[in-house]
Design a protein around this motif. Structure first.
Motif, PDB file in Angstrom:
ATOM      1  N   GLY A 229      44.767  30.546  26.996  1.00  0.00           N
ATOM      2  CA  GLY A 229      46.213  30.534  27.198  1.00  0.00           C
ATOM      3  C   GLY A 229      46.891  31.887  27.099  1.00  0.00           C
ATOM      4  O   GLY A 229      48.108  31.982  27.239  1.00  0.00           O
ATOM      5  N   SER A 230      46.135  32.950  26.858  1.00  0.00           N
ATOM      6  CA  SER A 230      46.719  34.291  26.754  1.00  0.00           C
ATOM      7  C   SER A 230      46.344  35.135  27.968  1.00  0.00           C
ATOM      8  O   SER A 230      45.186  35.144  28.384  1.00  0.00           O
ATOM      9  N   ALA A 231      47.340  35.837  28.510  1.00  0.00           N
ATOM     10  CA  ALA A 231      47.083  36.777  29.603  1.00  0.00           C
ATOM     11  C   ALA A 231      46.549  38.061  28.990  1.00  0.00           C
ATOM     12  O   ALA A 231      47.188  38.658  28.113  1.00  0.00           O
ATOM     13  N   LEU A 232      45.359  38.467  29.442  1.00  0.00           N
ATOM     14  CA  LEU A 232      44.690  39.638  28.883  1.00  0.00           C
ATOM     15  C   LEU A 232      44.428  40.692  29.953  1.00  0.00           C
ATOM     16  O   LEU A 232      44.385  40.380  31.145  1.00  0.00           O
ATOM     17  N   VAL A 233      44.241  41.919  29.503  1.00  0.00           N
ATOM     18  CA  VAL A 233      43.830  43.013  30.371  1.00  0.00           C
ATOM     19  C   VAL A 233      42.570  43.620  29.766  1.00  0.00           C
ATOM     20  O   VAL A 233      42.439  43.704  28.549  1.00  0.00           O
ATOM     21  N   GLN A 234      41.640  43.995  30.642  1.00  0.00           N
ATOM     22  CA  GLN A 234      40.439  44.701  30.197  1.00  0.00           C
ATOM     23  C   GLN A 234      40.344  46.012  30.948  1.00  0.00           C
ATOM     24  O   GLN A 234      40.588  46.069  32.154  1.00  0.00           O
TER      25      GLN A 234
END
Length: 133
Positions: free
Chosen positions: A87-92
């Motif tokens: 449910g979390s928008a992440l960036v890598q």
């Protein structure tokens, strides 16, 4: 640190994980993993094989930027992507580096709304990293 004797034909698959103090309820991480290089495979070729796996396994995957890059002593292939997990928008922010017969993957993960800060933190950590071949 630790030491152990491995059975014959086993390899170590040690991964390093460093964790930031909590920021807005989330702890950014840097993971460093490695595996054997396949033939004369270069960083960009390895990254291409990993891209297909990322696209098929990560929900809402988006490729934001990629290309060759150098941070400190590390030269390789850089990738920035986004996805949704739990449910979390992440960036890598990833850096693939080939040294001798080893391919290293450095992966910095943070919340997607902190993308610019995540990129700056990742680049600083990448530049301070020293890898052995």
């Amino acid at each position: 640190e630790f030491e152990m004797s491995l059975p014959e034909s086993w390899n170590h698959g040690t991964q390093l994980l460093v964790v930031s103090p909590p920021q807005e309820g989330f702890r950014p991480t840097l993971a460093i993993s490695h595996e054997a290089r396949q033939g004369k495979q270069e960083a960009a070729e390895y990254a291409a094989t990993q891209l297909a796996a990322l696209q098929s396994s990560l929900s809402g995957f988006g490729l934001l930027r990629e290309g060759t890059a150098k941070f400190g002593e590390l030269a390789g292939f850089f990738r920035e992507c986004s996805f949704v997990s739990a449910g979390s928008a992440l960036v890598q922010v990833q850096l693939y580096v080939v040294l001798g017969v080893v391919v290293y993957t450095l992966t910095y993960t943070d919340l997607a709304d902190r993308r610019a800060a995540a990129r700056a933190a990742a680049e600083k950590l990448f530049a301070s990293t020293k890898l052995a071949s």
